[in-house]
Design a protein around this motif. Structure first.
Motif, PDB file in Angstrom:
ATOM      1  N   ALA A   1       0.871  -1.135   0.033  1.00  0.00           N
ATOM      2  CA  ALA A   1      -0.017   0.104  -0.201  1.00  0.00           C
ATOM      3  C   ALA A   1       0.701   1.222   0.087  1.00  0.00           C
ATOM      4  N   GLY A   2       0.418   2.245  -0.870  1.00  0.00           N
ATOM      5  CA  GLY A   2       1.323   3.384  -0.868  1.00  0.00           C
ATOM      6  C   GLY A   2       1.031   4.215   0.205  1.00  0.00           C
ATOM      7  N   GLU A   3      -0.128   4.141   0.956  1.00  0.00           N
ATOM      8  CA  GLU A   3      -0.540   4.931   1.812  1.00  0.00           C
ATOM      9  C   GLU A   3      -0.125   4.638   3.178  1.00  0.00           C
ATOM     10  N   CYS A   4       0.511   5.553   3.853  1.00  0.00           N
ATOM     11  CA  CYS A   4       0.889   5.362   5.325  1.00  0.00           C
ATOM     12  C   CYS A   4       1.118   6.781   5.954  1.00  0.00           C
ATOM     13  N   ALA A   5       1.228   6.873   7.179  1.00  0.00           N
ATOM     14  CA  ALA A   5       1.437   7.975   8.057  1.00  0.00           C
ATOM     15  C   ALA A   5       2.260   7.891   9.193  1.00  0.00           C
ATOM     16  N   MET A   6       3.064   8.839   9.620  1.00  0.00           N
ATOM     17  CA  MET A   6       4.414   8.590  10.725  1.00  0.00           C
ATOM     18  C   MET A   6       4.466  10.028  11.258  1.00  0.00           C
ATOM     19  N   ARG A   7       4.830   9.685  12.459  1.00  0.00           N
ATOM     20  CA  ARG A   7       5.430  11.002  12.976  1.00  0.00           C
ATOM     21  C   ARG A   7       6.364  11.592  12.496  1.00  0.00           C
ATOM     22  N   TRP A   8       6.684  12.824  12.416  1.00  0.00           N
ATOM     23  CA  TRP A   8       7.788  13.517  11.685  1.00  0.00           C
ATOM     24  C   TRP A   8       9.227  13.280  12.372  1.00  0.00           C
ATOM     25  N   SER A   9       9.234  12.744  13.636  1.00  0.00           N
ATOM     26  CA  SER A   9      10.341  12.267  14.445  1.00  0.00           C
ATOM     27  C   SER A   9      10.910  10.900  13.617  1.00  0.00           C
ATOM     28  N   ALA A  10       9.982  10.541  13.192  1.00  0.00           N
ATOM     29  CA  ALA A  10      10.419   8.913  12.412  1.00  0.00           C
ATOM     30  C   ALA A  10      10.738   9.380  10.616  1.00  0.00           C
ATOM     31  N   ALA A  11       9.919  10.109  10.173  1.00  0.00           N
ATOM     32  CA  ALA A  11      10.059  10.442   8.632  1.00  0.00           C
ATOM     33  C   ALA A  11      11.481  11.047   8.500  1.00  0.00           C
ATOM     34  N   ARG A  12      11.864  11.739   9.390  1.00  0.00           N
ATOM     35  CA  ARG A  12      13.031  12.549   9.040  1.00  0.00           C
ATOM     36  C   ARG A  12      14.303  11.591   9.100  1.00  0.00           C
TER      37      ARG A  12
END
Length: 420
Positions: free
Chosen positions: A225-236
């Protein structure tokens, strides 16, 4: 309405049908004031005139709790960039369009590439990497969601369900992955996940010693799935593959950095309809990124090859040694497992009144088996380990001016071409 069964080692959040859309939207809006949400949209120029994007943008325009939207536009000339600016201008939320093929961004990437601080090749991961760089430059996100742009059946409820686990103050989740059935016009799709990734993971678990990493990946109902969400602390902190292995790469990064108790998957839709890769592939927007080296050079073939290579790289990072003997055993186990699954999928489709071409499914299995063998041989015999992009934290530490330069390039491109 789905069941409430928990399987694997990540939490599954089901759609049990007990909450109204209005109640969910109100809860998300309240929490988004505390944790501002940025939506990242990797977009291809070809999608601008497809059936999905304009209705998708109209739906996004109705979502008041989106703090900011960042769009990465691939494969667009000047006219295409202006077309995209016009289309996305109907968004009332603050939004930023990155012209990935424009001279300013191209020069920036070339400059970073000289110091090995940029992706080595183009693709979806490259696009999202640039978007995350702009999110960091803007500095306003606490939660970031990634969403494909070719979704015909999108509704705001889908996005609200995806981000809610990260916004809820008592959840403790840092990452949420969407899952949904790929059904369109009475046909069961999702072949790459159903016929390649799931049986491949199970073949790996059969052929290799017990692995929490493989157990983790096999816990996801729709790992592609191309759809996901994450806290910015993880994304960076993400090291993203730049090719079709991006979704597996994101899961691998989350497994590396976080406890599985902090990761979840969310049922966001009863049916999800977006672009289906042709089989056998005829044309594909990624196919011209590399020469045709056998089955893995075509659109769907390259996707299968990149996904398998992503899995092999993830296993190597866990200390697993792979050789040609293991590749042959793996291919044999894969074929046995997927042939059994064909019966399961056919029965599922029949009960639900869905069409499923058994001949096409069998042909797909042979095609993916060839992809698997090619990927395995390539991984064992060639250098396949240096394809992760640097994180933006790493880039900004070595080149602290780059974030402001990226933001300035995006703003200048918009100023030069908006309304032209």
């Amino acid at each position: 309405m789905s069941d409430f069964f928990q399987n694997g080692i990540v939490t599954t959040l089901h759609d049990l049908g007990g909450r109204s859309e209005a109640s969910l939207a109100a809860a998300v809006a309240e929490q988004a004031q505390r944790l501002p949400l940025t939506l990242v949209l990797p977009c291809l120029h070809a999608e601008l005139r497809g059936p999905a994007l304009e209705p998708f943008v109209r739906q996004l325009a109705t979502i008041p709790w989106l703090n900011e939207i960042v769009i990465g536009l691939d494969r667009a000339d000047t006219a295409g960039f202006r077309e995209a600016l016009a289309l996305f201008s109907q968004l009332p939320q603050p939004h930023h369009l990155i012209w990935n093929d424009g001279p300013r961004v191209t020069a920036l990437i070339k400059d970073l590439g000289h110091q090995q601080l940029a992706p080595a090749e183009r693709g979806k991961g490259h696009n999202i990497w640039l978007c995350l760089g702009l999110v960091q430059a803007l500095g306003r996100a606490e939660v970031v969601a990634l969403h494909d742009c070719d979704v015909v059946s999108f509704t705001p409820r889908m996005l609200a369900r995806l981000v809610y686990p990260l916004l809820h103050p008592d959840s403790g989740f840092v990452f949420a992955k969407a899952y949904y059935p790929r059904i369109s016009a009475g046909v069961m799709y999702g072949r790459v996940s159903r016929l390649f990734v799931t049986p491949l993971l199970r073949a790996l678990r059969r052929c290799l010693p017990p692995s929490r990493y493989l157990e983790f990946l096999d816990s996801f109902r729709y790992p592609l799935a191309g759809e996901c969400a994450m806290r910015w602390s993880a994304a960076r902190r993400l090291h993203l593959p730049s090719d079709w292995g991006m979704e597996i790469g994101v899961l691998t990064e989350m497994f590396r950095d976080h406890s599985t108790r902090q990761l979840c998957q969310v049922d966001i839709a009863e049916a999800y309809d977006h672009k289906h890769q042709p089989f056998p592939p005829e044309t594909d927007h990624e196919a011209d990124q590399e020469p045709d080296h056998g089955v893995g050079g075509s659109g769907l073939g390259r996707m299968g090859r990149d996904i398998a290579l992503g899995l092999f790289r993830g296993l190597a990072a866990q200390g697993q040694v792979l050789d040609l003997a293991l590749v042959r055993s793996l291919a044999t186990a894969y074929q046995r497992i997927v042939l059994d699954l064909l019966d399961s999928y056919a029965a599922d489709a029949a009960l639900n009144g869905l069409r499923l071409d058994r001949g096409e499914e069998t042909r797909a299995v042979s095609f993916f088996a060839a992809c698997l063998l090619e990927a395995g041989r390539s991984f064992v015999q060639e250098d396949q380990l240096s394809r992760l992009t640097p994180t933006w934290d790493e880039v900004s530490q070595r080149r602290p001016e780059v974030l402001s330069r990226l933001a300035a390039a995006v703003a200048a491109d918009r100023a030069d071409h908006a309304g032209a």
